[in-house]
Design an enzyme around this catalytic site. Sequence first.
Site, PDB file in Angstrom:
ATOM      1  N   GLU A  53      54.295  25.428  71.245  1.00 34.95           N
ATOM      2  CA  GLU A  53      53.129  25.683  70.377  1.00 34.95           C
ATOM      3  C   GLU A  53      53.550  25.781  68.916  1.00 34.95           C
ATOM      4  O   GLU A  53      52.980  26.550  68.141  1.00 34.95           O
ATOM      5  CB  GLU A  53      52.396  26.966  70.793  1.00 34.95           C
ATOM      6  CG  GLU A  53      52.121  27.101  72.271  1.00 34.95           C
ATOM      7  CD  GLU A  53      51.104  26.123  72.805  1.00 34.95           C
ATOM      8  OE1 GLU A  53      50.666  25.254  72.036  1.00 34.95           O
ATOM      9  OE2 GLU A  53      50.764  26.214  73.987  1.00 34.95           O
ATOM     10  N   SER A  78      56.689  17.931  67.651  1.00 33.59           N
ATOM     11  CA  SER A  78      56.188  18.539  66.417  1.00 33.59           C
ATOM     12  C   SER A  78      55.325  17.584  65.599  1.00 33.59           C
ATOM     13  O   SER A  78      54.573  18.033  64.738  1.00 33.59           O
ATOM     14  CB  SER A  78      57.363  19.025  65.557  1.00 33.59           C
ATOM     15  OG  SER A  78      58.064  20.063  66.205  1.00 33.59           O
ATOM     16  N   GLY A  88      47.517  17.659  77.934  1.00 32.54           N
ATOM     17  CA  GLY A  88      48.540  16.651  77.676  1.00 32.54           C
ATOM     18  C   GLY A  88      48.575  16.193  76.232  1.00 32.54           C
ATOM     19  O   GLY A  88      47.812  15.297  75.846  1.00 32.54           O
ATOM     20  N   LEU A  89      49.457  16.797  75.448  1.00 30.50           N
ATOM     21  CA  LEU A  89      49.633  16.390  74.050  1.00 30.50           C
ATOM     22  C   LEU A  89      51.078  15.990  73.774  1.00 30.50           C
ATOM     23  O   LEU A  89      51.347  14.881  73.317  1.00 30.50           O
ATOM     24  CB  LEU A  89      49.213  17.523  73.111  1.00 30.50           C
ATOM     25  CG  LEU A  89      49.394  17.263  71.609  1.00 30.50           C
ATOM     26  CD1 LEU A  89      48.495  16.111  71.162  1.00 30.50           C
ATOM     27  CD2 LEU A  89      49.110  18.520  70.791  1.00 30.50           C
ATOM     28  N   GLU A 147      54.790  14.609  73.886  1.00 33.54           N
ATOM     29  CA  GLU A 147      55.385  13.426  74.521  1.00 33.54           C
ATOM     30  C   GLU A 147      56.908  13.520  74.471  1.00 33.54           C
ATOM     31  O   GLU A 147      57.464  14.331  73.716  1.00 33.54           O
ATOM     32  CB  GLU A 147      54.904  12.162  73.815  1.00 33.54           C
ATOM     33  CG  GLU A 147      53.399  11.956  73.952  1.00 33.54           C
ATOM     34  CD  GLU A 147      52.926  10.610  73.437  1.00 33.54           C
ATOM     35  OE1 GLU A 147      51.746  10.296  73.618  1.00 33.54           O
ATOM     36  OE2 GLU A 147      53.744   9.861  72.845  1.00 33.54           O
ATOM     37  N   PHE A 164      56.811  18.621  55.103  1.00 33.40           N
ATOM     38  CA  PHE A 164      56.930  18.111  56.460  1.00 33.40           C
ATOM     39  C   PHE A 164      57.591  16.737  56.502  1.00 33.40           C
ATOM     40  O   PHE A 164      58.262  16.399  57.468  1.00 33.40           O
ATOM     41  CB  PHE A 164      55.557  18.023  57.131  1.00 33.40           C
ATOM     42  CG  PHE A 164      55.016  19.363  57.531  1.00 33.40           C
ATOM     43  CD1 PHE A 164      55.389  19.945  58.726  1.00 33.40           C
ATOM     44  CD2 PHE A 164      54.152  20.061  56.707  1.00 33.40           C
ATOM     45  CE1 PHE A 164      54.901  21.181  59.114  1.00 33.40           C
ATOM     46  CE2 PHE A 164      53.664  21.298  57.081  1.00 33.40           C
ATOM     47  CZ  PHE A 164      54.036  21.861  58.272  1.00 33.40           C
ATOM     48  N   ILE A 185      54.471  19.726  80.325  1.00 37.02           N
ATOM     49  CA  ILE A 185      53.071  20.083  80.510  1.00 37.02           C
ATOM     50  C   ILE A 185      52.947  21.193  81.556  1.00 37.02           C
ATOM     51  O   ILE A 185      53.186  20.973  82.741  1.00 37.02           O
ATOM     52  CB  ILE A 185      52.243  18.852  80.942  1.00 37.02           C
ATOM     53  CG1 ILE A 185      52.490  17.678  79.977  1.00 37.02           C
ATOM     54  CG2 ILE A 185      50.771  19.225  81.023  1.00 37.02           C
ATOM     55  CD1 ILE A 185      52.182  17.979  78.522  1.00 37.02           C
ATOM     56  N   THR A 186      52.572  22.373  81.108  1.00 35.95           N
ATOM     57  CA  THR A 186      52.376  23.504  82.016  1.00 35.95           C
ATOM     58  C   THR A 186      51.205  23.227  82.950  1.00 35.95           C
ATOM     59  O   THR A 186      50.155  22.730  82.519  1.00 35.95           O
ATOM     60  CB  THR A 186      52.113  24.782  81.206  1.00 35.95           C
ATOM     61  OG1 THR A 186      53.251  25.078  80.405  1.00 35.95           O
ATOM     62  CG2 THR A 186      51.840  25.964  82.125  1.00 35.95           C
TER      63      THR A 186
END
Length: 391
Positions: A369, A145, A137-138, A140, A389, A170-171
């Site tokens: 990813e 990014s 879980g990263l 949101e 960025f 979330i896979t």
Amino acid sequence: MTTPPFDPADPIGIDDLLTDDEKAIRDAVRTRCEAVIAPNIAEWFESGRLPVSEIAKEFGELGVLGMHLTGYGCAGLSAVDYGLACLELEAADSGLRSLVSVQGSLAMYAIWRFGSEEQKERWLPSMASGDAIGCFGLTEPDHGSDPAGMRTRARRDGTDWVLDGRKMWITNGSVSDVAVVWAGTEDGIRGFVVPTNTPGFEAPEITRKLSLRASVTSELVLNDVRVPADAALDVRGLKGPLSCLNEARYGIVWGSMGAGRSAFETALAYATAREQFGKPIAAFQLTQQKLADMAVELAKGQLLALHLGRRKDAGSLRPEQVSVGKLNNVREALEICRTARTILGANGISLEYPVIRHAANLESVLTYEGTVEMHTLVLGQALTGHSAFRG
């Protein structure tokens, strides 16, 4: 010395660069996928479901879950071995490679690298066997990014941690037994190993997808989720989740070439059999140009993946180099699928063939990813020394 015959399945002889053991692992994964996945994948994709528990146990028995990790029931194989497995898994379907990638390169890797001995002993053996499923879980709803902006928070309450927030896309989320959840704390970003039966933890499934349909995708909702102090991983800051993502991106470098290979082989076989104007369409110059271009890009991408895998095994692979692989190989694999679709004509949009399924899946792989833009800017910063960025 006799020159070997030309092999359309390996036009530049990449197999010569692999050891017998590496080819045996690749062939074992391919054989299992052909037996267990191939007969069912079109139906799973069309119905938008995947029997995750059953497949995880199949893959656990095969030894591909966390196969590049050592100890705790993991196979301890090389990065190239893992890459070749990802190639074959995604040749079956991107959803299958995602399942294995999230399990091994994200959830298991996070526990293996940053977890306590107790966490490793509790979770890794059952995750390696496929008896326990993990998620990561990263991402949101408002922060993909830019994970530094995450809103999920973990606060101290006595000796416990209490987590609140939401994660998205979330896979494996709704079928997981354990979640590695990243949250902001007063000491920076921390990771937490959260059993999914903890009160306050919910994982509603995301439906109505038109990509990665043979994959379970969920939202994670955390409302006052209380975990003990020893649930925290021993890492602070973004280096924790980003190091895990780098592992998963490496698998994508290989996996995307599997999807591209499947589409290319389908197009080549179709062009040889399909006749128009009195001869196979493979005999026409424009079709041959398409096939030649696809074969060249596929070979280049596979060589790049193998090179990065050798560097990873040597301990010299940099994150920027993984970005090169992810950026190039997914982009080219998607173009191969689109070109293959044109060779199949109207049949190219049918699930009787794998081409449109791979193309639809790769639209997701292109942006998860790390989007094209993010990997471009990672490489741009490495080349110029200037970060683009922000602002």
